[in-house]
Write an enzyme that holds these catalytic residues in place. Structure first.
Site, short mmCIF file in Angstrom:
data_model
loop_
_atom_site.label_atom_id
_atom_site.label_comp_id
_atom_site.label_asym_id
_atom_site.label_seq_id
_atom_site.Cartn_x
_atom_site.Cartn_y
_atom_site.Cartn_z
N LEU A 279 81.51 24.88 57.33
CA LEU A 279 82.15 26.26 57.53
C LEU A 279 82.99 26.30 56.25
O LEU A 279 83.99 25.53 56.14
CB LEU A 279 82.73 26.65 58.86
CG LEU A 279 81.89 26.47 60.12
CD1 LEU A 279 82.37 27.25 61.18
CD2 LEU A 279 80.49 27.07 59.61
N GLY B 21 79.57 22.04 59.61
CA GLY B 21 78.63 22.95 59.74
C GLY B 21 77.42 22.43 58.97
O GLY B 21 76.33 23.00 58.86
N ASN C 210 82.62 15.98 62.44
CA ASN C 210 83.81 15.49 62.14
C ASN C 210 84.95 16.51 62.62
O ASN C 210 86.23 16.30 62.28
CB ASN C 210 84.25 15.09 60.64
CG ASN C 210 84.05 16.43 59.71
OD1 ASN C 210 83.15 17.02 59.85
ND2 ASN C 210 85.00 16.37 58.72
N GLU C 211 84.77 17.46 63.46
CA GLU C 211 85.66 18.52 63.98
C GLU C 211 86.68 18.05 64.55
O GLU C 211 87.96 18.16 64.01
CB GLU C 211 84.98 19.47 64.89
CG GLU C 211 84.11 20.63 64.24
CD GLU C 211 82.62 20.03 63.62
OE1 GLU C 211 82.54 18.76 63.98
OE2 GLU C 211 81.99 20.89 63.47
C1 LIG Z 1 82.34 30.64 71.11
C2 LIG Z 1 82.65 29.19 70.53
C3 LIG Z 1 84.17 29.24 70.53
C4 LIG Z 1 84.70 27.92 69.93
C5 LIG Z 1 86.00 28.04 69.32
C6 LIG Z 1 86.27 27.73 67.79
C7 LIG Z 1 87.58 27.40 67.51
C8 LIG Z 1 87.71 27.93 66.03
C9 LIG Z 1 87.32 26.77 65.26
C10 LIG Z 1 85.73 26.97 64.76
C11 LIG Z 1 85.17 25.97 63.61
C12 LIG Z 1 84.44 24.80 64.75
C13 LIG Z 1 83.34 24.31 63.87
C14 LIG Z 1 83.56 24.12 62.71
C15 LIG Z 1 82.94 23.60 61.82
C16 LIG Z 1 83.10 23.17 60.14
O1 LIG Z 1 82.29 23.10 59.59
S1 LIG Z 1 84.85 23.25 59.73
C17 LIG Z 1 84.59 22.55 58.12
C18 LIG Z 1 84.55 21.04 58.09
N1 LIG Z 1 84.19 20.67 56.70
C19 LIG Z 1 84.85 19.38 56.24
O2 LIG Z 1 85.76 18.86 56.76
C20 LIG Z 1 84.40 19.27 54.86
C21 LIG Z 1 85.57 19.04 54.13
N2 LIG Z 1 85.13 18.78 52.55
C22 LIG Z 1 84.69 17.50 52.12
O3 LIG Z 1 84.73 16.60 53.00
C23 LIG Z 1 84.63 17.28 50.76
O4 LIG Z 1 84.92 18.49 50.05
C24 LIG Z 1 82.83 17.12 50.53
C25 LIG Z 1 82.18 18.25 51.00
C26 LIG Z 1 82.66 15.70 51.02
C27 LIG Z 1 82.74 17.05 48.99
O5 LIG Z 1 83.83 16.32 48.35
P1 LIG Z 1 84.10 16.35 46.78
O6 LIG Z 1 82.69 16.35 45.84
O7 LIG Z 1 84.91 14.98 46.29
O8 LIG Z 1 84.85 17.66 46.46
P2 LIG Z 1 86.31 18.14 46.91
O9 LIG Z 1 87.16 17.73 45.78
O10 LIG Z 1 86.76 17.35 48.38
O11 LIG Z 1 86.40 19.55 46.97
C28 LIG Z 1 85.96 20.45 46.03
C29 LIG Z 1 86.57 21.87 46.30
O12 LIG Z 1 85.77 22.36 47.50
C30 LIG Z 1 86.95 22.89 48.61
N3 LIG Z 1 86.20 22.48 49.84
C31 LIG Z 1 85.86 21.57 50.18
N4 LIG Z 1 85.21 21.70 51.66
C32 LIG Z 1 85.50 23.11 51.83
C33 LIG Z 1 85.22 23.80 52.87
N5 LIG Z 1 84.60 23.49 54.14
N6 LIG Z 1 85.57 25.19 52.77
C34 LIG Z 1 86.10 25.74 51.61
N7 LIG Z 1 86.21 25.15 50.63
C35 LIG Z 1 86.03 23.67 50.68
C36 LIG Z 1 87.94 21.83 47.98
O13 LIG Z 1 89.20 22.27 48.76
C37 LIG Z 1 88.01 21.75 46.52
O14 LIG Z 1 88.55 23.19 46.20
P3 LIG Z 1 89.49 22.93 44.87
O15 LIG Z 1 90.66 21.98 45.48
O16 LIG Z 1 90.10 24.31 44.78
O17 LIG Z 1 88.87 22.47 43.95
#
Ligand SMILES: CCCCCCCCCCCCC/C=C/C(=O)SCCNC(=O)CCNC(=O)[C@H](O)C(C)(C)COP(=O)(O)OP(=O)(O)OC[C@H]1O[C@@H](n2cnc3c(N)ncnc32)[C@H](O)[C@@H]1OP(=O)(O)O
Length: 290
Positions: free
Chosen positions: A114, A159, A183-184
């Protein structure tokens, strides 16, 4: 009635914002080449694309390939989710399409999950719209009648992992840098129950419990051992393997396979019928500290 009109308006606005392009002369129903014995027709390809997703349909095999192309990391923004649902619906309404391979056009990342920027500093209405889009994506993909194969050519946390888990079969590229998992917990949040159920369905209760509590991102061999991915291949063999797996699944009559899939995926009906409420603005703010 007003609610329906409002929902239709929201959907239309989302479509317009997503910049989805349909081919001008695209017929409502593509030819039924997929029902022809292989080899009688030359391979035919049709493609449609929008800002974040590219879809190619091989009408001779009935197999579509959906490529995520949203740099830098294929994060699941509202626009991305909208494009995803529209693309999937378009393929499902097409009688020439029976199977879908999902993969990434971005090097080293399948999807980063997400989009975190969608969950920070936005209005309550935005959170509601975003959360509905997340649920809609899962409902559509998990409940899809198409054979769905995830060709995972990069890391796939949270996600991103859910998208892979929602497919019928997962093939991942062997690469020591790639990881996959829900990994949430490591982020200080809780994977929603339907993320959890989809994970349990793939790997079993014990493995899911440990992995979810620790918020683990698994290496490719580990993911393979625990059943999170079904097969591991070198990068250059990924497409070939995905096509071979698809051929095996498509060899069965659609109706029997589809009914079996629907029977196995009961969680889908739970979420579809229970309409879980959208997390509140304060919930998002507490969760992401923004
Ligand atoms: C009814 C139900 C009720 C439930 C209640 C809910 C509560 C509310 C919560 C809801 C959410 C719950 C479920 C959540 C699900 C999710 O998916 S949360 C997102 C989790 N994602 C991550 O943890 C991934 C994080 N990212 C990474 O590990 C790495 O970026 C990568 C994917 C392995 C890639 O690595 P690499 O190639 O080295 O790139 P980076 O330099 O790390 O990143 C590049 C740029 O991208 C940006 N970025 C990375 N991930 C995200 C993201 N998920 N969203 C937006 N942006 C992201 C990162 O910041 C970098 O940006 P810049 O610094 O600007 O370049």
């Amino acid at each position: 009635m007003a609610a329906v009109a409002a929902a239709a308006g929201t959907f239309a606005r989302r479509m317009a914002r997503s910049g989805v392009l349909f081919p001008r002369s695209s017929p409502q129903v593509w030819p039924q080449a997929a029902r022809q014995p292989p080899g009688l027709l030359p391979a035919q390809r049709r493609a449609f694309s929008n800002n974040k997703i590219l879809v190619e349909l091989d009408t001779s095999s009935g197999v579509a390939t959906m490529k995520f192309k949203s740099p830098p990391v294929n994060s699941l923004s509202l626009d991305f989710l909208t494009e995803f649902c529209i693309s999937l619906e378009k393929l499902e309404n097409d009688r020439a399409c029976r199977g879908l391979i999902i993969t990434s056009a971005i090097p080293r990342v399948f999807s980063s999950g997400l989009d975190i920027t969608e969950m920070c500093g936005k209005s309550t209405e935005h959170y509601a719209e975003f959360w509905r889009a997340v649920q809609e994506m899962w409902i559509r993909l998990y409940g899809s009648n198409l054979v769905t194969v995830a060709a995972i050519n990069g890391s796939s946390p949270a996600g991103g992992c859910l998208i892979a888990l929602s497919c019928d079969y997962r093939i991942m590229v062997e690469n020591p840098k790639y990881v996959i998992g829900l990994n949430e917990a490591q982020l200080g949040i809780v994977a929603p129950f339907w993320f959890k159920d989809t994970f349990v369905n793939a790997v079993g209760h014990r493995a899911a419990e440990r992995s979810l509590q620790l918020g683990l991102l698994h290496s490719v061999p580990e993911a393979h051992r625990m059943g999170l991915v079904d097969e591991v291949v070198p990068e250059e063999k990924l497409q070939e393997k995905a096509v071979a797996v698809m051929a095996q699944w498509l060899a069965l009559p659609d109706h029997a396979r589809q009914l079996t899939k629907s029977m196995m995926r009961k969680t889908f009906r739970t979420l579809s019928s229970s309409h879980p409420k959208t997390p509140s603005r304060s919930h998002f703010q507490r969760t992401w500290r923004c």
